[in-house]
Design a protein around this motif. Structure first.
Motif, PDB file in Angstrom:
ATOM      1  N   LEU A  74      -8.669   3.958  -9.150  1.00  0.00           N
ATOM      2  CA  LEU A  74      -9.985   4.585  -9.184  1.00  0.00           C
ATOM      3  C   LEU A  74     -10.827   3.990 -10.302  1.00  0.00           C
ATOM      4  N   THR A  75     -12.113   3.816 -10.030  1.00  0.00           N
ATOM      5  CA  THR A  75     -13.074   3.435 -11.065  1.00  0.00           C
ATOM      6  C   THR A  75     -13.481   4.717 -11.793  1.00  0.00           C
ATOM      7  N   PRO A  76     -14.233   4.595 -12.880  1.00  0.00           N
ATOM      8  CA  PRO A  76     -14.727   5.819 -13.528  1.00  0.00           C
ATOM      9  C   PRO A  76     -15.498   6.717 -12.552  1.00  0.00           C
ATOM     10  N   MET A  77     -16.317   6.129 -11.682  1.00  0.00           N
ATOM     11  CA  MET A  77     -17.035   6.941 -10.700  1.00  0.00           C
ATOM     12  C   MET A  77     -16.067   7.569  -9.698  1.00  0.00           C
ATOM     13  N   GLY A  78     -15.033   6.827  -9.317  1.00  0.00           N
ATOM     14  CA  GLY A  78     -14.026   7.374  -8.415  1.00  0.00           C
ATOM     15  C   GLY A  78     -13.294   8.559  -9.028  1.00  0.00           C
ATOM     16  N   ARG A  79     -13.046   8.490 -10.331  1.00  0.00           N
ATOM     17  CA  ARG A  79     -12.391   9.613 -11.014  1.00  0.00           C
ATOM     18  C   ARG A  79     -13.289  10.852 -11.009  1.00  0.00           C
ATOM     19  N   THR A  80     -14.610  10.648 -11.132  1.00  0.00           N
ATOM     20  CA  THR A  80     -15.498  11.820 -11.080  1.00  0.00           C
ATOM     21  C   THR A  80     -15.517  12.416  -9.679  1.00  0.00           C
ATOM     22  N   LEU A  81     -15.386  11.571  -8.642  1.00  0.00           N
ATOM     23  CA  LEU A  81     -15.281  12.103  -7.278  1.00  0.00           C
ATOM     24  C   LEU A  81     -14.002  12.912  -7.140  1.00  0.00           C
ATOM     25  N   ARG A  82     -12.922  12.412  -7.690  1.00  0.00           N
ATOM     26  CA  ARG A  82     -11.646  13.127  -7.624  1.00  0.00           C
ATOM     27  C   ARG A  82     -11.764  14.487  -8.304  1.00  0.00           C
ATOM     28  N   GLU A  83     -12.415  14.514  -9.459  1.00  0.00           N
ATOM     29  CA  GLU A  83     -12.615  15.778 -10.164  1.00  0.00           C
ATOM     30  C   GLU A  83     -13.468  16.746  -9.350  1.00  0.00           C
ATOM     31  N   ALA A  84     -14.512  16.215  -8.701  1.00  0.00           N
ATOM     32  CA  ALA A  84     -15.397  17.064  -7.899  1.00  0.00           C
ATOM     33  C   ALA A  84     -14.687  17.574  -6.648  1.00  0.00           C
ATOM     34  N   ALA A  85     -13.819  16.753  -6.055  1.00  0.00           N
ATOM     35  CA  ALA A  85     -13.139  17.120  -4.813  1.00  0.00           C
ATOM     36  C   ALA A  85     -11.888  17.961  -5.047  1.00  0.00           C
ATOM     37  N   ALA A  86     -11.361  17.958  -6.254  1.00  0.00           N
ATOM     38  CA  ALA A  86     -10.112  18.666  -6.539  1.00  0.00           C
ATOM     39  C   ALA A  86     -10.147  20.132  -6.127  1.00  0.00           C
ATOM     40  N   PRO A  87     -11.208  20.883  -6.439  1.00  0.00           N
ATOM     41  CA  PRO A  87     -11.229  22.295  -6.006  1.00  0.00           C
ATOM     42  C   PRO A  87     -11.163  22.447  -4.491  1.00  0.00           C
ATOM     43  N   LEU A  88     -11.825  21.574  -3.751  1.00  0.00           N
ATOM     44  CA  LEU A  88     -11.783  21.642  -2.292  1.00  0.00           C
ATOM     45  C   LEU A  88     -10.381  21.338  -1.776  1.00  0.00           C
ATOM     46  N   LEU A  89      -9.753  20.320  -2.336  1.00  0.00           N
ATOM     47  CA  LEU A  89      -8.391  19.980  -1.921  1.00  0.00           C
ATOM     48  C   LEU A  89      -7.413  21.102  -2.257  1.00  0.00           C
ATOM     49  N   GLU A  90      -7.568  21.692  -3.429  1.00  0.00           N
ATOM     50  CA  GLU A  90      -6.697  22.811  -3.822  1.00  0.00           C
ATOM     51  C   GLU A  90      -6.926  24.020  -2.923  1.00  0.00           C
ATOM     52  N   TRP A  91      -8.194  24.290  -2.579  1.00  0.00           N
ATOM     53  CA  TRP A  91      -8.516  25.385  -1.652  1.00  0.00           C
ATOM     54  C   TRP A  91      -7.825  25.147  -0.317  1.00  0.00           C
ATOM     55  N   SER A  92      -7.866  23.908   0.157  1.00  0.00           N
ATOM     56  CA  SER A  92      -7.242  23.564   1.443  1.00  0.00           C
ATOM     57  C   SER A  92      -5.748  23.862   1.431  1.00  0.00           C
ATOM     58  N   VAL A  93      -5.083  23.442   0.374  1.00  0.00           N
ATOM     59  CA  VAL A  93      -3.641  23.670   0.267  1.00  0.00           C
ATOM     60  C   VAL A  93      -3.339  25.165   0.196  1.00  0.00           C
ATOM     61  N   ARG A  94      -4.114  25.886  -0.594  1.00  0.00           N
ATOM     62  CA  ARG A  94      -3.878  27.318  -0.798  1.00  0.00           C
ATOM     63  C   ARG A  94      -4.106  28.123   0.494  1.00  0.00           C
ATOM     64  N   HIS A  95      -5.056  27.703   1.317  1.00  0.00           N
ATOM     65  CA  HIS A  95      -5.411  28.477   2.506  1.00  0.00           C
ATOM     66  C   HIS A  95      -4.828  27.939   3.816  1.00  0.00           C
ATOM     67  N   MET A  96      -4.045  26.880   3.743  1.00  0.00           N
ATOM     68  CA  MET A  96      -3.491  26.297   4.967  1.00  0.00           C
ATOM     69  C   MET A  96      -2.683  27.298   5.794  1.00  0.00           C
ATOM     70  N   PRO A  97      -1.829  28.136   5.197  1.00  0.00           N
ATOM     71  CA  PRO A  97      -1.099  29.106   6.032  1.00  0.00           C
ATOM     72  C   PRO A  97      -2.040  30.054   6.787  1.00  0.00           C
ATOM     73  N   GLN A  98      -3.103  30.496   6.138  1.00  0.00           N
ATOM     74  CA  GLN A  98      -4.060  31.390   6.802  1.00  0.00           C
ATOM     75  C   GLN A  98      -4.810  30.657   7.908  1.00  0.00           C
ATOM     76  N   ILE A  99      -5.162  29.414   7.667  1.00  0.00           N
ATOM     77  CA  ILE A  99      -5.855  28.617   8.689  1.00  0.00           C
ATOM     78  C   ILE A  99      -4.937  28.401   9.879  1.00  0.00           C
ATOM     79  N   ASP A 100      -3.679  28.073   9.621  1.00  0.00           N
ATOM     80  CA  ASP A 100      -2.706  27.897  10.709  1.00  0.00           C
ATOM     81  C   ASP A 100      -2.573  29.173  11.529  1.00  0.00           C
ATOM     82  N   ALA A 101      -2.493  30.325  10.859  1.00  0.00           N
ATOM     83  CA  ALA A 101      -2.365  31.602  11.560  1.00  0.00           C
ATOM     84  C   ALA A 101      -3.621  31.898  12.385  1.00  0.00           C
TER      85      ALA A 101
END
Length: 110
Positions: A74-101
């Motif tokens: 990752l470039t410095p800009m890529g790292r900022t994208l990772r930081e910005a996307a981290a909450p969305l990715l974490e939300w996805s993991v946390r809610h996957m069982p509910q989405i599957d159901a």
């Protein structure tokens, strides 16, 4: 096309976000990324890496060893994208069982 939409196309690409996520701890080789990103084809990984490099979100380094190998980081800009996307990715993991159901319940009704 609206310039903001062009940026959102990057962020909205599921493979791009997964690749960015996998590069959070440092550079990886192509084969390491292929193993880490579940379900991605070799072609799709190649296209995704090229797009991310073109957009300035990662760098591609060719190492002059025998046999030669390539790593991606990752470039410095890529790292900022990772930081910005981290909450969305974490939300996805946390809610996957509910989405599957919810999907299973919906499919049963249809």
């Amino acid at each position: 096309m609206c310039r903001t939409r062009a940026v959102l196309d990057i962020v909205g690409d599921k493979w791009a976000l997964l690749v960015v996520r996998m590069l959070k701890d440092g550079p990886l080789r192509f084969t390491e990324l292929k193993r880490a990103v579940d379900g991605i084809s070799q072609r799709m990984l190649t296209v995704t890496l090229r797009d991310l490099e073109r957009d300035g979100l990662l760098t591609r380094t060719v190492h002059a060893v025998m046999p030669p190998h390539v790593s991606y980081e990752l470039t410095p800009m890529g790292r900022t994208l990772r930081e910005a996307a981290a909450p969305l990715l974490e939300w996805s993991v946390r809610h996957m069982p509910q989405i599957d159901a919810a999907r299973a319940a919906y499919d049963e009704r249809g």
